[in-house]
Design a protein around this motif. Structure first.
Motif, mmCIF file in Angstrom:
data_model
loop_
_atom_site.group_PDB
_atom_site.id
_atom_site.type_symbol
_atom_site.label_atom_id
_atom_site.label_comp_id
_atom_site.label_asym_id
_atom_site.label_seq_id
_atom_site.Cartn_x
_atom_site.Cartn_y
_atom_site.Cartn_z
ATOM 1 N N PHE A 81 0.852 -1.188 0.000
ATOM 2 C CA PHE A 81 0.000 0.000 0.000
ATOM 3 C C PHE A 81 0.888 1.238 0.000
ATOM 4 O O PHE A 81 2.086 1.166 0.281
ATOM 5 C CB PHE A 81 -0.949 0.019 1.213
ATOM 6 C CG PHE A 81 -0.268 0.210 2.542
ATOM 7 C CD1 PHE A 81 -0.260 1.446 3.174
ATOM 8 C CD2 PHE A 81 0.357 -0.865 3.182
ATOM 9 C CE1 PHE A 81 0.359 1.622 4.406
ATOM 10 C CE2 PHE A 81 0.983 -0.697 4.408
ATOM 11 C CZ PHE A 81 0.981 0.549 5.023
ATOM 12 N N ILE A 82 0.287 2.360 -0.343
ATOM 13 C CA ILE A 82 0.973 3.650 -0.284
ATOM 14 C C ILE A 82 0.530 4.358 0.991
ATOM 15 O O ILE A 82 -0.661 4.551 1.220
ATOM 16 C CB ILE A 82 0.649 4.530 -1.512
ATOM 17 C CG1 ILE A 82 1.013 3.802 -2.806
ATOM 18 C CG2 ILE A 82 1.370 5.868 -1.421
ATOM 19 C CD1 ILE A 82 2.485 3.550 -2.989
ATOM 20 N N MET A 83 1.490 4.745 1.816
ATOM 21 C CA MET A 83 1.145 5.413 3.071
ATOM 22 C C MET A 83 0.598 6.818 2.798
ATOM 23 O O MET A 83 1.232 7.624 2.119
ATOM 24 C CB MET A 83 2.382 5.501 3.971
ATOM 25 C CG MET A 83 2.165 6.290 5.257
ATOM 26 S SD MET A 83 0.853 5.598 6.299
ATOM 27 C CE MET A 83 1.594 4.025 6.752
ATOM 28 N N ASP A 84 -0.601 7.065 3.311
ATOM 29 C CA ASP A 84 -1.241 8.371 3.192
ATOM 30 C C ASP A 84 -1.428 8.916 4.596
ATOM 31 O O ASP A 84 -2.231 8.395 5.374
ATOM 32 C CB ASP A 84 -2.588 8.231 2.479
ATOM 33 C CG ASP A 84 -3.347 9.558 2.387
ATOM 34 O OD1 ASP A 84 -2.782 10.602 2.773
ATOM 35 O OD2 ASP A 84 -4.520 9.534 1.939
ATOM 36 N N ARG A 85 -0.695 9.953 4.934
ATOM 37 C CA ARG A 85 -0.744 10.458 6.312
ATOM 38 C C ARG A 85 -2.122 10.973 6.696
ATOM 39 O O ARG A 85 -2.491 10.946 7.874
ATOM 40 C CB ARG A 85 0.311 11.533 6.528
ATOM 41 C CG ARG A 85 0.081 12.866 5.843
ATOM 42 C CD ARG A 85 1.302 13.759 6.024
ATOM 43 N NE ARG A 85 1.121 15.110 5.490
ATOM 44 C CZ ARG A 85 0.808 16.166 6.217
ATOM 45 N NH1 ARG A 85 0.579 16.029 7.514
ATOM 46 N NH2 ARG A 85 0.687 17.359 5.683
ATOM 47 N N PHE A 86 -2.917 11.404 5.711
ATOM 48 C CA PHE A 86 -4.237 11.931 6.032
ATOM 49 C C PHE A 86 -5.240 10.820 6.354
ATOM 50 O O PHE A 86 -6.338 11.094 6.819
ATOM 51 C CB PHE A 86 -4.748 12.795 4.880
ATOM 52 C CG PHE A 86 -3.903 14.015 4.648
ATOM 53 C CD1 PHE A 86 -3.919 15.072 5.542
ATOM 54 C CD2 PHE A 86 -3.057 14.093 3.552
ATOM 55 C CE1 PHE A 86 -3.130 16.192 5.350
ATOM 56 C CE2 PHE A 86 -2.262 15.212 3.338
ATOM 57 C CZ PHE A 86 -2.295 16.266 4.242
ATOM 58 N N ALA A 87 -4.852 9.572 6.108
ATOM 59 C CA ALA A 87 -5.702 8.438 6.464
ATOM 60 C C ALA A 87 -5.389 7.901 7.860
ATOM 61 O O ALA A 87 -6.069 6.985 8.331
ATOM 62 C CB ALA A 87 -5.540 7.324 5.431
ATOM 63 N N LEU A 88 -4.389 8.464 8.531
ATOM 64 C CA LEU A 88 -4.021 7.991 9.864
ATOM 65 C C LEU A 88 -5.072 8.394 10.890
ATOM 66 O O LEU A 88 -5.739 9.423 10.757
ATOM 67 C CB LEU A 88 -2.664 8.563 10.268
ATOM 68 C CG LEU A 88 -1.458 8.137 9.421
ATOM 69 C CD1 LEU A 88 -0.205 8.872 9.885
ATOM 70 C CD2 LEU A 88 -1.249 6.632 9.487
ATOM 71 N N GLN A 89 -5.196 7.588 11.944
ATOM 72 C CA GLN A 89 -6.166 7.851 12.995
ATOM 73 C C GLN A 89 -5.695 8.933 13.964
ATOM 74 O O GLN A 89 -6.506 9.547 14.655
ATOM 75 C CB GLN A 89 -6.444 6.562 13.781
ATOM 76 C CG GLN A 89 -7.019 5.422 12.956
ATOM 77 C CD GLN A 89 -8.464 5.662 12.577
ATOM 78 O OE1 GLN A 89 -9.156 6.447 13.203
ATOM 79 N NE2 GLN A 89 -8.926 4.968 11.539
ATOM 80 N N SER A 90 -4.393 9.182 14.029
ATOM 81 C CA SER A 90 -3.861 10.196 14.939
ATOM 82 C C SER A 90 -4.345 11.587 14.539
ATOM 83 O O SER A 90 -4.536 11.875 13.356
ATOM 84 C CB SER A 90 -2.330 10.172 14.929
ATOM 85 O OG SER A 90 -1.835 8.986 15.501
ATOM 86 N N LYS A 91 -4.510 12.452 15.527
ATOM 87 C CA LYS A 91 -4.873 13.839 15.225
ATOM 88 C C LYS A 91 -3.763 14.536 14.448
ATOM 89 O O LYS A 91 -4.025 15.335 13.550
ATOM 90 C CB LYS A 91 -5.161 14.604 16.525
ATOM 91 C CG LYS A 91 -6.484 14.256 17.171
ATOM 92 C CD LYS A 91 -6.755 15.197 18.338
ATOM 93 C CE LYS A 91 -8.131 14.944 18.948
ATOM 94 N NZ LYS A 91 -8.428 15.890 20.041
ATOM 95 N N SER A 92 -2.525 14.251 14.812
ATOM 96 C CA SER A 92 -1.385 14.785 14.078
ATOM 97 C C SER A 92 -0.946 13.758 13.041
ATOM 98 O O SER A 92 -1.011 12.556 13.286
ATOM 99 C CB SER A 92 -0.230 15.097 15.037
ATOM 100 O OG SER A 92 -0.613 16.083 15.985
ATOM 101 N N GLN A 93 -0.502 14.252 11.888
ATOM 102 C CA GLN A 93 -0.103 13.331 10.818
ATOM 103 C C GLN A 93 1.359 13.514 10.430
ATOM 104 O O GLN A 93 1.714 13.399 9.268
ATOM 105 C CB GLN A 93 -0.997 13.537 9.589
ATOM 106 C CG GLN A 93 -2.371 12.904 9.719
ATOM 107 C CD GLN A 93 -3.462 13.882 10.074
ATOM 108 O OE1 GLN A 93 -3.368 15.057 9.775
ATOM 109 N NE2 GLN A 93 -4.496 13.397 10.729
ATOM 110 N N ASN A 94 2.198 13.804 11.402
ATOM 111 C CA ASN A 94 3.612 14.056 11.113
ATOM 112 C C ASN A 94 4.404 12.750 11.012
ATOM 113 O O ASN A 94 5.217 12.414 11.851
ATOM 114 C CB ASN A 94 4.229 14.971 12.180
ATOM 115 C CG ASN A 94 4.020 14.478 13.604
ATOM 116 O OD1 ASN A 94 2.896 14.202 14.014
ATOM 117 N ND2 ASN A 94 5.091 14.373 14.356
#
Length: 436
Positions: A397-410
């Motif tokens: 898969f391609i990592m998409d930071r905006f799909a992460l569950q964390s409030k911050s996507q750093n």
């Protein structure tokens, strides 16, 4: 709930095996692990279980392993809830196969009193479905001047004590804290670093840092910090865990300390195992972590140390930072990266590169952290808590930071190709995450 996992690729870090088999879960614990079963009904008959009362999960050859025990997770409650809350951290952990978070006390204010500790414990219990074990500060305000109330904090539920990246510079204060911790049986988690040399550093010293004009720190700062801590351990006999060993220069000192019988263990972060200083490239601040990323030689030495058991644990060192604190010039930007969801797929890079096998990875991510904290999880064994992760080690898969569950996507892995996804996470036999 009674669960039966069949056709599973069982990753057993305790036995060091990777084999097909079945796992039976009853009343929140592992009731049986069978590496020969082909007929589930036979397993039911031997245990007087009605098949109608069992939820059967066919794993189709995918991996089933103990849930990850992640030491050193920062949840920004109290003080910076906009960066990460217990609810968002719990969701991220479950999506990443983390069943136990050991949280850091570097909040605002620091978790240095029983009252603050009880507050975060209540928040964690109310908002998360996974296990949350809090650490407390070793000194009041993490200022390194006055020892925190270790005994009272242990009674309130603290599993370890740390001032995190605020290194205690007063050796007398640190030695007294270690002596008192030993009398209580408390575990001290320290950040080995010489604070004077490392102050203001944004990179590791060398050709790359010089060409980029970045303030740098020599790898000897970590060695010097560890040497001091080891000397104090010899004097006090305390229980000690170094949260991040990141350089090859520190490894001989760690090896000697273990050989001398000191009660010392050490960990490293997934970022230092899978990234190096060149990844900073054109001042990409998502790659700014603390300690800074090291050389490729250091990274390879850490992998060897994990394989040999010299470094005991791998953790996410999950450190949420908001956009405002990262969108700054590199040396001014905040250090840290989120990693609860990326810990396992990043670790699987080492597996796919034939550098570490899966039992070794889960020994460092599950078994050893649990053992160091005196927990019964982290194992695929009869009687162990049914904290489990089901994952496909090969799914790309391609990592998409905006799909992460964390409030911050750093995350430094944004946009990168990864391989390996969590399919389901179970805590005490209850599903807390399922991928659609």
């Amino acid at each position: 709930m009674t669960l039966l996992f069949t056709n599973a690729r069982l990753i057993d870090p305790e036995a060091g095996t990777d084999s097909l088999g079945a796992v039976l879960v009853q009343n929140g614990h592992i009731a049986a692990v069978d590496k020969t079963v082909t007929d589930p009904d036979q397993l039911f008959r031997t245990r007087n279980i009605e098949a109608a009362n069992v939820t059967h999960i066919d794993c189709s050859g995918r991996c089933l392993a103990p849930g990850i025990v992640d030491i050193g997770v920062k949840v920004c409650e109290p003080g910076e809830r906009h960066k990460e809350s217990y609810k968002s951290a719990g969701l991220a952990a479950a999506a990443g196969g983390v069943t136990t978070m050991v949280t850091r006390p570097d909040t605002t204010p620091a978790i240095d009193s029983p009252e603050t500790l009880e507050f975060v414990t209540r928040r964690a219990q109310a908002d998360t479905a996974i296990n949350v074990l809090p650490m407390a500060a070793l000194t009041k305000g993490r200022e390194g001047r006055e020892m925190a109330e270790i005994g009272f904090l242990m009674d309130a539920g603290a599993v370890a004590f740390s001032d995190c990246d605020h290194v205690i510079t007063d050796t007398k204060v640190f030695s007294r804290a270690l002596s008192y911790a030993r009398s209580c049986g408390a575990l001290i988690i320290a950040h080995p670093q010489e604070p004077g040399l490392s102050k203001g550093a944004a990179a590791t010293s060398g050709k790359f840092a010089t060409l980029r004009g970045l303030p740098a720190v020599t790898p000897m700062a970590e060695r010097m910090g560890l040497d001091r801590d080891i000397a104090l351990l010899e004097m006090t006999g305390a229980r000690y865990h170094g949260d991040q060993i990141t350089t090859a220069r520190a490894l001989p000192a760690l090896q000697r300390a273990k050989a001398n019988g000191l009660d010392i263990t050490a960990g490293t972060s997934i970022h230092h195992l899978t990234l190096n200083e060149l990844d900073v490239a054109d001042y990409r601040t998502f790659f700014k972590v603390k300690p800074p990323l090291r050389s490729e030689d250091d990274r390879l030495a850490l992998i060897d140390a994990i394989r040999e058991g010299l470094i005991d644990t791998i953790s996410s060192m999950h450190t949420p930072q908001d956009e405002e604190s990262k969108r700054l010039p590199f040396e001014e930007a905040a250090a840290g990266a989120v990693a609860l969801e990326t810990l396992l797929p990043a670790a699987l890079r080492l597996y796919h590169a034939d550098q570490l096998d899966l039992p070794t990875l889960f020994r460092a991510m599950s078994l050893n952290p649990a053992r160091r904290l005196g927990l019964s999880c982290g194992r695929l064994a009869t009687g162990a808590p049914a904290d489990l992760v089901l994952f496909d080690a090969d799914q790309p898969f391609i990592m998409d930071r905006f799909a992460l569950q964390s409030k911050s996507q750093n995350t430094p892995f944004d946009g990168q190709r990864m391989q390996g996804r969590v399919l389901a996470t179970y805590v005490a036999g209850e599903p807390v995450y399922r991928r659609d």
